[in-house]
Design a protein around this motif. Structure first.
Motif: not given
Lengths: 749, 151
Positions: A196-211
């Motif tokens: 989940w942290s890994r997903m949040l890293d993406r969501r709150h980084g540049t170019d976040p994935p849709a969810m």
């Protein structure tokens, strides 16, 4: 880089005597860690920064759960029943009783059928493999299953159905590369926090994935998601059919990939054709607009990652629904490349190994029980008469094992590292079965669990940190978990117990040599390696020595010595008739197809697009029981809290059961926040304080962790499974824990 | 023309099969999968009956007796235990086989009649019946060793 560390009070990293490599045994993420040893005791843990799975991070259960190893109430001596009471004894006496009973039962005609083994998702792979050989080539019984049936059976069933064999297609690194993540009934914030942290890293980084989140509860995942579909429990197939219809109608599928790499498109398109967003909205009780938004999110993604868990696996039409997620990825060619993958998740840390090794009833190495050549391979490997291997029908699943025990035809039940008295559906019935005259019950565990109290013999086992073995996480990463300290008292590693049983039973191969000639985990690992050679879960390039360098994803072979990140990168699937693990089943009934029927489909490496119409759950709300119960987990607990409630921080974080209600349902029943609520089904009752939460209207949520071992000898109305029904998915045989009809009332006591 | 005769046979066979599924399901509530699936399969047979009704009317049936006799043999009394389940599934298998071959025969008749509607109905329903047979065979194969050798 952040490295999570937790040490005993007052201990600094520099004070630690040694660090021993291991991986997490309290969830399925496979987070690598080192165990701190101080003065011969486990004194903490530290995430391993170099590991591919967790990069030094650990979840709360790992940071604090190790304290349970040092718990003063560990079992330290075997127990046997004398005059109705369990009394301490020595290993010779305890094993002597088990062997005497086994030999007595095995002597009669159909003796194999008197035995049942109900095991776990926490053994190491060496232990699962030894147990599988005992069951399949020693006793020759098909009655062996794990509690993995409750958590991961549908993952396995859907992978087999779609791709030909079990084996996770994707990799955790897909989180790093995807541009959309869909979580299907997967509250990853509670089940795998590091993922989940890994997903949040993406969501709150540049170019976040849709969810996208599909969950009847407003979980942390649902709150984070761009689209949250809080579907009515039990309607996943209708939702997926509607989404696939939109994908097809909008031309969001890859026609050339579908034509080259799949079978069944026409039938699928026809089946889903009737599931308009409006019809889906009605069945699932979501809006048609949200169905269209979700379809667009999925249909326009360029690198789509899906993860699937219990919201699908423990629900109505489990396998059919999980297969539709596979279909989504096949239709959109979202498989086998970075960011485009499917993760059919596991619930338990070593569930994957149970599936591979066949202690859940499957044949070792993802072999096909209906393929005589596969059975013959095992007979050659073990040097036994092929007829002893029980391959005459599908393996007996857990619920059927308990049914045979209920009917009295199974008279010897060996339960290892699990606690069915709290975890199986309809507990009043399970208690009746375990109490039955004439059932000889062996329980192998760390503590005197609720189930152990029913036992005739209790065997004290060593656990994580006290024994060595390998295990494999949900993205096929194999870790070695090494012995750091001695087990307490006379407790023994599970492998030693199983090998001791095999020796005392004198199981022999065709040449009169010991059937299980091994003494160490490494010897068993080496035998297992040979068993997997050429199969999808190929360990032939692995050894304990190699695993000491860190986690590796199978298949690992001479050709792929570093392991394999993703399966099916070339779009060639494991469906060849001589290679596949199953000849397929009908999704609505579980009817098995024959080898001839399978060959007639000419799969030739193409994946199957299985279609299924929506069918309502076997139990739906009505006037008497107007609400739907779903059970689930707490972030802070594992299984029945045998370890986690013995870690003070975890116990304090979730000390007691609660029930979640939607405020509108609570208002109807005159229930306020914190009021004691009695939840009743046709089978039993649970009393718990109310939390008015984001669960959808009409749905009641209870965590399943709470039994009564820490409260007294008798059940006290806390266990969620007092309410659940005896019903299972026709294909995966996974019980439907998210299907019971219940009613609620405020209560004073 | 004797199409009506076979339509009548099948119409009644499916109705009887639905009824038998329900009786077996009720008699074996403790076999959770049998209990739940027989309910679904009974509903499937009900749909077959509905599907056949307009054809029965169109070809003006005369009521045949054959399937009644078959059904009467199914439950002399509810059977108990592991062997009872096996025997009851065995009876269902015979009844479903009867329906299956009757669908086949009617499919041939539909071809001879050039009745596309009937041919479509047969093609769709006979797949259901075929799956029913596969499920019964699967379940019986799993149950047989325990029921016959162990219990």
């Amino acid at each position: 880089m952040r490295v999570d560390v937790q040490l005993a009070d007052g201990l600094a990293e520099g004070d630690v005597d040694r660090w021993v490599p291991a991986a997490s045994l309290l969830h399925s993420n496979g987070d690598a860690m080192d165990i701190a040893v101080k003065d011969g005791r486990i004194a903490g843990v530290r995430g391993r920064a170099v590991d591919r799975v967790n990069r030094g991070r650990l979840g709360p259960k790992d940071l604090f759960g190790w304290q349970a190893n040092n718990s003063p109430d560990r079992l330290t001596r075997p127990l046997v029943r004398e005059g109705g009471r369990l009394v301490e004894t020595d290993w010779d006496t305890a094993m002597g009783r088990i062997v005497e009973k086994s030999q007595e039962l095995l002597a009669g005609p159909g003796g194999w059928g008197r035995f049942g083994f109900y095991t776990t998702g926490q053994f190491f792979l060496e232990e699962f493999y030894a147990l599988a050989v005992i069951g399949k080539a020693g006793i020759g019984t098909p009655h062996m299953d794990g509690n993995t049936r409750l958590c991961t059976a549908t993952a396995a069933a859907s992978l087999k159905a779609t791709f030909g064999t079990d084996g996770q297609p994707g990799s955790y690194t897909d989180v790093d590369h995807c541009d959309a993540i869909a979580l299907w009934g997967h509250n990853v914030a509670a089940t795998q926090t590091v993922l989940w942290s890994r997903m949040l890293d993406r969501r709150h980084g540049t170019d976040p994935p849709a969810m996208l989140a599909v969950d009847p509860r407003r979980t942390p995942v649902a709150r984070e998601a761009d689209v949250h579909l809080a579907v009515r429990p039990g309607t996943n197939v209708a939702l997926l059919n509607g989404l696939l219809r939109e994908i097809i109608r909008n031309g969001w599928y890859d026609e050339s990939y579908v034509a080259a790499h799949t079978i069944g498109f026409e039938a699928l398109a026809e089946t889903v054709g009737g599931y308009t967003p409006e019809r889906v909205a009605e069945i699932c009780d979501v809006t048609a607009t949200d169905v269209r938004r979700a379809a667009e999110l999925l249909g326009c993604a360029r690198r789509l990652l899906s993860t699937v868990l219990q919201g699908f696996y423990q629900s109505n039409q489990a396998t059919a629904a999980a297969c539709q997620v596979n279909n989504l990825h096949l239709l959109r060619a979202m498989i086998g490349r970075p960011g485009a993958g499917v993760l059919q998740m596991n619930g338990q840390p070593t569930a994957e190994n149970n599936r591979e090794c066949g202690a859940d009833g499957d044949l070792p190495g993802f072999r096909n029980w209906a393929n005589p050549e596969h059975v013959e391979q095992l007979a050659r490997l073990w040097n036994v008469d092929q007829r002893i291997i029980p391959a005459w029908s599908p393996p007996t699943h857990a619920m059927q094992i308990f049914r045979y025990a209920e009917q009295g035809s199974i008279r010897f039940l060996w339960v290892s590292a699990t606690n069915p008295t709290v975890t199986l559906p309809d507990l009043a019935r399970i208690r009746r079965i375990l109490n039955q005259e004439g059932l000889f019950l062996v329980v192998q565990d760390l503590f005197l669990t609720e189930t152990a109290r029913y036992a005739d013999v209790v065997l004290p086992a060593a656990t994580w940190g006290e024994k060595t073995g390998a295990f494999t996480n949900a993205d096929r990463t194999v870790h070695l978990s090494e012995k750091a300290v001695d087990p307490p008292g006379e407790a023994r590693p599970d492998l030693d117990i199983l090998l001791d049983y095999a020796r005392r039973m004198n199981f022999r191969d065709r040449d009169g040599q010991p059937l299980l000639p091994w003494h160490t985990p490494e010897e068993v690992f080496d035998a297992w390696r040979e068993c997997t050679r050429g199969r999808p879960c190929d360990y032939s390039g692995l050894s304990h020595a190699k695993l000491r360098d860190g986690g590796v994803q199978w298949p690992c072979t001479d050709d792929a010595p570093g392991g394999t990140e993703r399966l099916y990168t070339d779009g060639v699937f494991h469906t060849d008739p001589d290679y596949c693990e199953t000849y397929g089943q009908d999704l609505l009934t579980g009817a098995e197809f024959t080898g001839d029927e399978y060959r007639a489909k000419r799969p030739a490496g193409r994946a199957f697009l299985h279609a299924a119409a929506y069918q309502p759950s076997p139990e739906v709300p009505g006037p008497e029981y107007p609400l739907q119960l779903v059970t689930g987990r707490s972030l802070y607990h594992f299984h029945t809290r045998t370890k986690t409630a013995r870690a003070p921080e975890l116990h304090a974080a979730a000390p007691d059961v609660w029930v979640e209600l939607h405020p509108s349902d609570a208002a109807v029943a005159g229930i306020g926040e914190g009021d004691r609520v009695r939840v009743e089904s046709a089978r039993g009752a649970v009393t718990a304080p109310a939390r008015l939460s984001g669960v959808r209207p009409g749905v009641v949520f209870l965590p399943f962790h709470y039994g009564w071992w820490d409260r007294g000898d008798e059940p006290d109305g806390r266990a969620a499974n007092e309410l659940t029904l005896t019903a299972w998915d026709p294909v995966s045989k996974q019980p439907l824990f998210k299907s019971a009809a219940v009613r609620v009332a405020r209560t004073e006591n | 023309m004797h199409v009506a005769h076979y339509l009548g046979l099948l119409h009644r066979a499916e109705a009887n099969l639905a009824d038998a599924y329900r009786q077996v399901g009720a008699a074996h509530a403790e076999e959770a999968d049998v209990h739940h699936l027989t309910g679904r399969l009974a509903a499937q047979c009900d749909q077959h009956v509905e599907r056949l009704a307009p054809f029965v009317e169109r070809y003006a049936q005369e009521a045949p007796q054959e399937p009644e006799r078959l059904h009467a043999e199914l439950f002399a009394g509810a059977r108990g235990g592991g062997l009872g389940v096996l025997r009851d599934l065995h009876d269902l298998y015979l009844m479903a086989s009867y329906a299956d071959i009757t669908w086949t025969v009617l499919g041939q008749a539909a071809a001879g009649l050039r009745d596309d509607d009937l041919a479509t109905a047969v093609a769709e329903c006979e797949q259901d019946t075929s799956i029913q047979l596969s499920w019964l065979r699967t379940r019986m194969k799993a149950a047989a060793p325990q029921a016959l050798v162990v219990a």
